[in-house]
Design a protein around this motif. Structure first.
Motif, PDB file in Angstrom:
ATOM      1  N   SER A   1      24.756  43.594  -9.555  1.00  0.00           N
ATOM      2  CA  SER A   1      26.115  43.062  -9.510  1.00  0.00           C
ATOM      3  C   SER A   1      26.821  43.285 -10.846  1.00  0.00           C
TER       4      SER A   1
ATOM      5  N   GLU B   1      29.648  45.113  -1.641  1.00  0.00           N
ATOM      6  CA  GLU B   1      30.592  44.083  -1.247  1.00  0.00           C
ATOM      7  C   GLU B   1      31.358  43.586  -2.469  1.00  0.00           C
TER       8      GLU B   1
ATOM      9  N   VAL C   1      33.244  40.282  -4.100  1.00  0.00           N
ATOM     10  CA  VAL C   1      33.343  38.826  -4.050  1.00  0.00           C
ATOM     11  C   VAL C   1      34.543  38.418  -4.899  1.00  0.00           C
TER      12      VAL C   1
ATOM     13  N   GLU D   1      35.875  31.214  -2.578  1.00  0.00           N
ATOM     14  CA  GLU D   1      35.157  32.463  -2.810  1.00  0.00           C
ATOM     15  C   GLU D   1      34.796  33.096  -1.475  1.00  0.00           C
TER      16      GLU D   1
ATOM     17  N   ALA E   1      33.203  36.909   0.314  1.00  0.00           N
ATOM     18  CA  ALA E   1      32.519  38.185   0.094  1.00  0.00           C
ATOM     19  C   ALA E   1      32.850  39.104   1.267  1.00  0.00           C
TER      20      ALA E   1
ATOM     21  N   LYS F   1      24.730  44.983  -1.962  1.00  0.00           N
ATOM     22  CA  LYS F   1      24.129  44.080  -0.981  1.00  0.00           C
ATOM     23  C   LYS F   1      22.845  44.659  -0.406  1.00  0.00           C
TER      24      LYS F   1
END
Length: 159
Positions: A31, A65, A67, A75, A77, A107
Motif C-alpha cells: 500500500s 484498489e 481507499v 472511508e 475502498a 489487493k
C-alpha cells in the motif's frame, strides 16, 4: 516516454516536480498513501493517468484498489484496476481525479504495479478581475439573445 519503463516514479506537481517516494505496489510494498502536508487555501487534486505492470511481474491477476473518503467523510475502498501480464498489463485512467488523502492497495497479486499521476494544486482567489467579469457579462448577454426552441408544428393530413 513510456511511463511504465521510466526509472523514477512519483506524482507530478503543477510545477513538474516529482514527489518521493513515488508509488509502486508489490509484494513488499502492498500500500501507499498520498496525502498533502500543507495547510493552505488551495484545493489539491490527484489526477491518475496510468496503472501498469512493470518488469518482474508474473502472469497473475493484480487488483489495485483506491481507499478514500466519500462526501459523508466515510472511508470507502473501490477496485480501479485488474491487471494481468498476458491480457491487460496497462490501464489508462485519463486523469481520474481524487482528493487526498488517498491510499492505493495491491489487493491481490504480487505486482509490481506502477501508478502514475499528477498532483494538481488549485489556489482559491476571492479577487475577480475586471476582464473576467466583463467576459461573464458578455456570455450572459449572448445567452439572453438565443431564441428558445419551439415545438414542431403538426402537418395536416390523415394518419
Amino acid at each position: 516516454v513510456d511511463p511504465c519503463s521510466a526509472p523514477a516514479l512519483g506524482f507530478l506537481s503543477g510545477g513538474g516536480d516529482y514527489f518521493p517516494p513515488g508509488c509502486e505496489l508489490s509484494g513488499h510494498t502492498r500500500s501507499f498513501t498520498f496525502k498533502v502536508e500543507e495547510e493552505d487555501d488551495a484545493e489539491h487534486v490527484l489526477a491518475l493517468t496510468i496503472l501498469c505492470l512493470t518488469e518482474g511481474a508474473k502472469d497473475e491477476c493484480n487488483v489495485v484498489e483506491v481507499v478514500a473518503r466519500n462526501h459523508d467523510h466515510q472511508e470507502i475502498a473501490v477496485p480501479v484496476a485488474n491487471l494481468k501480464l498476458s491480457c491487460q498489463p496497462m490501464l489508462s485512467l485519463h486523469d481520474f481525479q481524487l482528493q487526498p488523502p488517498v491510499t492505493f492497495r495491491l489487493k491481490s497479486g504480487s505486482g509490481p504495479v506502477r501508478i502514475t499521476g499528477r498532483h494538481q494544486i488549485v489556489t482559491m482567489s476571492n479577487d475577480v478581475s475586471e476582464e473576467e467579469s466583463e467576459e461573464q457579462e458578455d456570455s450572459d448577454e449572448e445567452e439572453a439573445e438565443l431564441c428558445p426552441i419551439l415545438p414542431a408544428k403538426k402537418q395536416g393530413g390523415s394518419p
